[in-house]
Design a protein around this motif. Structure first.
Motif, PDB file in Angstrom:
ATOM      1  N   VAL A 285      -0.207   0.123  -1.733  1.00 20.99           N
ATOM      2  CA  VAL A 285      -0.136   1.438  -2.272  1.00 20.99           C
ATOM      3  C   VAL A 285       1.129   2.212  -2.552  1.00 20.99           C
ATOM      4  O   VAL A 285       1.328   2.852  -3.485  1.00 20.99           O
ATOM      5  N   GLY A 365       5.149   2.715   5.813  1.00 23.09           N
ATOM      6  CA  GLY A 365       4.467   1.394   5.924  1.00 23.09           C
ATOM      7  C   GLY A 365       4.305   1.065   7.387  1.00 23.09           C
ATOM      8  O   GLY A 365       3.370   0.506   7.858  1.00 23.09           O
ATOM      9  N   GLU A 366       5.348   1.592   8.401  1.00 27.92           N
ATOM     10  CA  GLU A 366       4.920   1.317   9.763  1.00 27.92           C
ATOM     11  C   GLU A 366       5.999   2.345  10.064  1.00 27.92           C
ATOM     12  O   GLU A 366       6.856   3.042   9.532  1.00 27.92           O
ATOM     13  N   ARG A 367       5.952   2.433  11.548  1.00 25.24           N
ATOM     14  CA  ARG A 367       6.912   3.635  12.342  1.00 25.24           C
ATOM     15  C   ARG A 367       8.334   3.157  12.021  1.00 25.24           C
ATOM     16  O   ARG A 367       8.593   1.902  12.342  1.00 25.24           O
ATOM     17  N   ASP A 386      11.572   9.174   7.679  1.00 27.86           N
ATOM     18  CA  ASP A 386      10.638   8.385   7.947  1.00 27.86           C
ATOM     19  C   ASP A 386       9.268   9.270   7.455  1.00 27.86           C
ATOM     20  O   ASP A 386       9.269  10.498   7.612  1.00 27.86           O
ATOM     21  N   HIS A 387       8.521   8.700   6.825  1.00 27.88           N
ATOM     22  CA  HIS A 387       7.223   9.541   6.531  1.00 27.88           C
ATOM     23  C   HIS A 387       5.955   8.579   6.639  1.00 27.88           C
ATOM     24  O   HIS A 387       6.029   7.181   6.347  1.00 27.88           O
ATOM     25  N   TRP A 388       4.834   9.279   7.186  1.00 29.52           N
ATOM     26  CA  TRP A 388       3.698   8.682   7.436  1.00 29.52           C
ATOM     27  C   TRP A 388       2.554   8.611   6.406  1.00 29.52           C
ATOM     28  O   TRP A 388       2.169   9.685   5.934  1.00 29.52           O
ATOM     29  N   TRP A 389       1.988   7.415   5.960  1.00 32.02           N
ATOM     30  CA  TRP A 389       0.777   7.730   5.001  1.00 32.02           C
ATOM     31  C   TRP A 389      -0.216   6.358   5.197  1.00 32.02           C
ATOM     32  O   TRP A 389       0.299   5.553   5.782  1.00 32.02           O
ATOM     33  N   GLN A 390      -1.073   6.482   4.042  1.00 37.58           N
ATOM     34  CA  GLN A 390      -1.937   5.212   4.181  1.00 37.58           C
ATOM     35  C   GLN A 390      -2.503   5.085   2.659  1.00 37.58           C
ATOM     36  O   GLN A 390      -2.496   5.882   1.949  1.00 37.58           O
ATOM     37  N   THR A 391      -2.918   4.100   2.369  1.00 31.16           N
ATOM     38  CA  THR A 391      -3.670   3.655   1.130  1.00 31.16           C
ATOM     39  C   THR A 391      -4.677   4.593   0.797  1.00 31.16           C
ATOM     40  O   THR A 391      -4.859   5.079  -0.137  1.00 31.16           O
ATOM     41  N   ASP A 478      -5.097   6.400  12.980  1.00 34.22           N
ATOM     42  CA  ASP A 478      -3.868   6.121  13.712  1.00 34.22           C
ATOM     43  C   ASP A 478      -3.846   7.140  15.060  1.00 34.22           C
ATOM     44  O   ASP A 478      -4.555   8.116  14.954  1.00 34.22           O
ATOM     45  N   VAL A 490       3.720   9.194  15.016  1.00 30.58           N
ATOM     46  CA  VAL A 490       2.595   8.495  14.895  1.00 30.58           C
ATOM     47  C   VAL A 490       2.724   7.298  15.531  1.00 30.58           C
ATOM     48  O   VAL A 490       3.778   6.558  15.332  1.00 30.58           O
ATOM     49  N   ARG A 493      -2.245   1.972  15.477  1.00 37.62           N
ATOM     50  CA  ARG A 493      -3.568   2.064  15.128  1.00 37.62           C
ATOM     51  C   ARG A 493      -4.482   2.273  16.236  1.00 37.62           C
ATOM     52  O   ARG A 493      -4.178   1.911  17.545  1.00 37.62           O
ATOM     53  N   ASN A 499      -0.030  -4.308  11.564  1.00 37.93           N
ATOM     54  CA  ASN A 499       0.733  -3.924  10.490  1.00 37.93           C
ATOM     55  C   ASN A 499       1.810  -5.311  10.593  1.00 37.93           C
ATOM     56  O   ASN A 499       2.653  -4.942  11.551  1.00 37.93           O
ATOM     57  N   ARG A 504      -0.586  -4.265   5.976  1.00 41.05           N
ATOM     58  CA  ARG A 504      -1.909  -4.012   6.828  1.00 41.05           C
ATOM     59  C   ARG A 504      -3.051  -5.318   6.783  1.00 41.05           C
ATOM     60  O   ARG A 504      -3.336  -5.472   5.690  1.00 41.05           O
TER      61      ARG A 504
END
Ligand code: COA
Ligand code: AMP
Length: 623
Positions: A285, A365-367, A386-391, A478, A490, A493, A499, A504
Motif C-alpha cells: 500500500v 510499515g512497523e513501529r 513515525d506514522h501509523w497506517w494500514q492497507t 492493533d 501502537v 497486532r 510484520n 504483512r
C-alpha cells in the motif's frame, strides 16, 4: 490553523471539512453529496462527483504548466539504469497503454492484475487502468504462484500485466513461469497475459493469450480519460488476514484522491515541484499511495527505485539517491534503516553525500523502534517521523502533521491522530480506557476518505472482521495506548498477523501450509522479535505418532513448502518440533504465551491453561 484547530474542524463538520479539501482537485463534476451511507449502512465519500484519478495525477498537470517537469525518476542500481519521465511523457505512455487495454477488451469496472517488479511500467500499468476506469490489483512480485492464483480467482481479472523478470540482489526471478503456474492452479483464466520483456530474462510467450507489451502498446491508440464516480473503485489490494485467504481491500477513486492530496501537504509538507521518495514497492500500500498516486496528484516528482537499502551496491544507496535527485522527503520502513545501521553503524556513507535537500525522514510499515529512532536522530539533524497506517486506510491514521504544525517527537509514538480519524482505545468489552492504558485501537465511524468500504466480494467478511467487534467503530487489529498528551503508541497486532521486514503476513496461513505436510499432526506459528526484520515467523510442530520421521528433513521441507506456497518474503526458517503445545482447557492454542516465552518476556501463566508444565517443555525445546 494549528493542529488542534484542524482536528476540531474535522470533527465538528466532517462534510464541510472534506468538501473543502476536495476542492483542491480538478473534478469533471465536483461532488454535491459529500458523505452518504449505502443500504448496508457503509459510509462513502463523494458519491456523485465525476472524475478520473489518472487525469488528476497527470493530464491536469500537463495542462497546467508541469508538462516538462519530471514526474517519475526511475533509478535501478540492479540494472544500471536511470531514466526520467516528464509529466507529458508519462501521460502519453499511460494513455497509449490504456488504449492497449481497451484493444484487449478491458472496460470500466473490469479487473486487471499487475504482477510486476519495480520498473516504471508498473506505475504506467496502474495509471492506465485508472485512466479507463478499470480496477487494478497489484500483486507483490515476491509472492509465489499459489498466492497469485488465489488473487486471480478472487479478482477474476480480464488481463494480467507483467514483466519477464524481477531482479533481487543475488538472483533474477522469472515471472512468466510463476504466472503460468498460477493460471494452472486458478479456476479463473484471464484472457491475456501481457509481458514487458527485460533483457535479464526473456520470457517464452507461447501460451494462448500471451502478448509482448512493447508490441501491443506500439499498435494502440492513446485512450482518453473515462469519467468515473467518486465511489467507483480504483483498485483492490490484497492484504493478509488471519486465514489463508487474503482480504481484497477496495479503494474508491474520490476519497482516495482527496486523502492523498491532503496528506501530501498536511502530513508530508510537500509542495508541487518538490521531489518525494518512498523507498518501498508498488506491491504494498505504501507503494500505491506514496510511490505512485499521492506524489503525482500533488504535482511532485516521485523516485522509483529498483534496489535495496544495502548491497545495491552498499549501505550508501539511499543517500546517493537523495543527493542525485535532491529528494526533500524519504519514506521507508524501519527495517530498511536497521539494515543500513547494521552495515554502517557510524554513518560513514551518510557523510559522503550532499544531503542538504533532505528535510524529513518518514517511517511506517512497523513501529519505529526507539533504538533505530535514536540512531537516525544522531545521524541527522532532521525530524524523524513515525506514522501509523494500514492497507485498509491507504494513508496515515496517526502522524506528526508537519504541514500543519510540527509537534514535539516522542520516540516510540506515531504522534497524534490525523484529522478525520477519531481514534479511541477500547477494552475487550468496547469501553474506552483511561489515558496510558493499553487496549484495542479503534476508529469511530465514519472513517475518513480513502478507507476501505468493503472486502472485495465479501461484505460479510468486512463487517465481521472490522465493524462488528465494537459497534460504531472500525477495529484496527492493533493494540496500544494514548498518553496524557494525546500521543498514540501502537504496540503491535492483537491478531495473528505478523510484520516481517515491513511485510504483512498471516501466521494462520503459515499454519495451514505446515498442516499440509504429511508428518505434521498439529502446529502453531508465532512472530518472534528480530533485531533486523522486526519479526520473524517461528513454527512449532507436533509430529504424527507411529511413523519414523527425520526431524531435520521435515524442518527443511517446511522451509521449502513456505517458499513455494507464499514466497521467500515469508522468511520462514525455523520449526521447533515439540510433543505438546500449550492450550486452554477448551483446546485453544496459547499463541500469545508462546510468543512471550520465545521472546524472553515476563508472562503470566494463563489461568485457563490446561497443563502449565508444557511451558517448561517448550522452553527446553527452544534452540
Ligand atoms: N521478488 C522476489 N523475491 C523477493 C522480493 C521480490 N520483490 N522481495 C524480497 N524477496 C525475497 C528476497 O530475495 C529474500 O529471498 P532469500 O530468502 O532467498 O534471500 C526474501 O524474499 C526475504 O526478503 P527480505 O525480507 O526483504 O530480506 P532481504 O534480506 O532480501 O532484505 C531488507 C532486507 C531490510 C534490505 C529489505 O527487507 C528491505 O528493503 N525492506 C524494506 C521493506 C519495505 O519496503 N516494506 C514495504 C512497506 S513500507
Ligand atoms: P500494512 O497493511 O501492510 O501496511 O500493515 C499494517 C500494519 O503494520 C498495522 O496494522 C500495524 O500492525 C503495522 N504498522 C504499520 N505502521 C506502523 C507504525 N508506524 N507503528 C506501528 N505499527 C505499524
Amino acid at each position: 490553523m494549528n493542529y488542534q484547530q484542524e482536528l476540531d474542524a474535522s470533527k465538528n463538520d466532517p462534510e464541510g471539512f472534506w468538501k473543502e479539501k476536495s476542492e483542491d482537485l480538478k473534478w469533471f463534476q465536483p461532488p454535491q453529496k459529500v458523505l452518504t451511507q449505502d443500504e448496508e449502512g457503509i459510509h462513502h465519500w463523494f458519491a456523485d462527483g465525476e472524475m478520473n484519478t489518472a487525469y488528476m495525477a497527470l493530464d491536469y498537470h500537463v495542462e497546467n504548466g508541469r508538462a516538462d517537469q519530471a514526474a517519475l525518476i526511475y533509478d535501478s542500481p540492479v540494472t544500471n539504469t536511470k531514466k526520467t519521465y516528464s509529466y507529458r511523457e508519462l501521460r502519453d505512455e499511460v494513455a497509449q497503454t490504456a488504449g492497449m487495454l481497451k484493444d484487449l477488451g478491458v472496460e470500466k469496472g473490469d479487473r486487471v492484475i499487475v504482477y510486476m517488479p519495480m520498473i516504471p511500467q508498473a506505475a504506467v500499468a496502474m495509471l492506465a487502468c485508472a485512466r479507463i476506469g478499470a480496477i487494478h490489483s497489484v500483486v507483490f512480485g515476491g509472492f509465489a504462484a499459489p498466492e497469485l492464483a488465489v488473487r486471480i480467482d478472487d479478482a477474476s481479472p480480464k488481463v494480467i500485466l507483467s514483466a519477464s523478470c524481477g531482479i533481487e540482489i543475488k538472483r533474477v526471478i522469472e515471472y512468466k513461469p510463476l504466472i503460468d503456474n498460477a493460471i494452472k492452479i486458478a479456476k479463473h483464466t484471464p484472457k491475456n497475459v501481457v509481458v514487458y520483456q527485460r533483457p535479464e530474462a526473456v520470457a517464452d510467450l507461447s501460451q494462448d493469450g500471451d502478448l509482448d507489451w512493447v508490441e501491443v502498446v506500439s499498435k494502440a491508440k492513446a485512450a482518453p480519460c473515462t469519467p468515473v464516480k467518486g465511489t467507483d473503485l480504483l483498485y483492490i489490494l490484497y492484504t493478509s488476514g488471519t486465514t489463508g485467504k487474503p482480504k481484497g481491500v477496495v479503494r474508491e477513486n474520490g476519497g482516495h484522491a482527496v486523502a492523498m492530496k491532503y496528506s501530501m501537504s498536511a502530513i508530508y509538507d510537500m509542495k508541487p515541484g518538490e521531489v518525494f521518495w518512498s523507498a518501498s514497492d508498488v506491491g504494498w500500500v505504501v507503494g500505491h499511495s506514496y510511490i505512485v498516486y499521492a506524489p503525482l496528484l500533488q504535482g511532485c516528482t516521485t523516485v522509483f527505485f529498483e534496489g535495496k537499502p544495502i548491497m545495491t551496491p552498499d549501505a550508501g544507496a539511499f543517500w546517493r539517491v537523495i543527493s542525485d535527485y535532491k529528494v526533500k522527503a524519504l519514506f521507508t520502513a524501519p527495517t530498511a534503516f536497521r539494515a543500513i545501521k547494521k552495515e554502517d553503524p557510524n554513518g560513514d556513507f551518510i557523510k559522503q553525500y550532499d544531503l542538504s535537500s533532505l528535510k524529513t525522514l518518514f517511517a511506517a510499515g512497523e513501529r519505529l523502534d526507539p533504538p533505530t529512532y535514536e540512531w537516525l536522530n544522531e545521524q541527522f539533524d532532521l525530524p524523524i517521523i513515525d506514522h501509523w497506517w494500514q492497507t485498509e486506510t491507504g494513508w496515515a491514521i496517526s502522524a506528526n502533521m508537519l504541514g500543519i504544525e510540527k509537534m514535539p517527537i516522542k520516540p516510540g509514538s506515531s504522534t497524534v491522530p490525523v484529522p478525520g480519524f477519531n481514534v479511541s482505545i477500547l477494552d475487550d468489552n468496547g469501553q474506552e480506557v483511561a489515558a496510558n492504558q493499553q487496549g484495542n485501537i479503534a476508529i469511530k465511524l465514519p472513517l475518513p476518505p480513502s478507507c476501505l468500504t468493503t472486502v472485495w466480494g465479501d461484505m460479510d467478511r468486512f463487517k465481521a472482521g472490522y465493524l462488528e467487534t465494537f459497534p460504531g467503530y472500525y477495529v484496527s487489529g492493533d493494540g496500544g495506548y494514548i498518553d496524557d498528551d494525546g500521543y498514540l503508541f501502537v504496540m503491535g497486532r492483537t491478531d495473528d498477523v505478523i510484520n516481517v521486514s515491513g511485510h504483512r503476513l498471516s501466521t494462520g496461513e503459515m499454519e495451514e501450509i505446515i498442516g499440509t505436510h504429511p508428518a505434521v499432526a498439529e502446529c502453531a506459528v508465532i512472530g518472534r522479535n528480530d533485531n533486523l526484520k522486526g519479526q520473524m515467523p517461528l513454527g512449532f510442530a507436533i509430529l504424527k505418532s507411529g511413523a519414523e520421521f527425520d526431524q531435520a528433513d521435515i524442518k527443511q521441507a517446511l522451509v521449502q513448502l513456505m517458499r513455494e506456497k507464499i514466497g521467500a518474503v515469508a522468511c520462514y526458517k525455523d520449526t521447533v518440533i515439540v510433543e505438546r503445545l500449550p492450550k486452554t482447557r477448551s483446546g485453544k492454542i496459547l499463541r500469545k504465551t508462546l510468543r512471550q516465552l520465545v521472546d524472553g518476556e515476563d508472562y503470566v501463566v494463563p489461568s485457563t491453561i490446561d497443563d502449565p508444565a508444557i511451558l517448561d517443555e517448550i522452553q527446553q525445546a527452544l534452540p
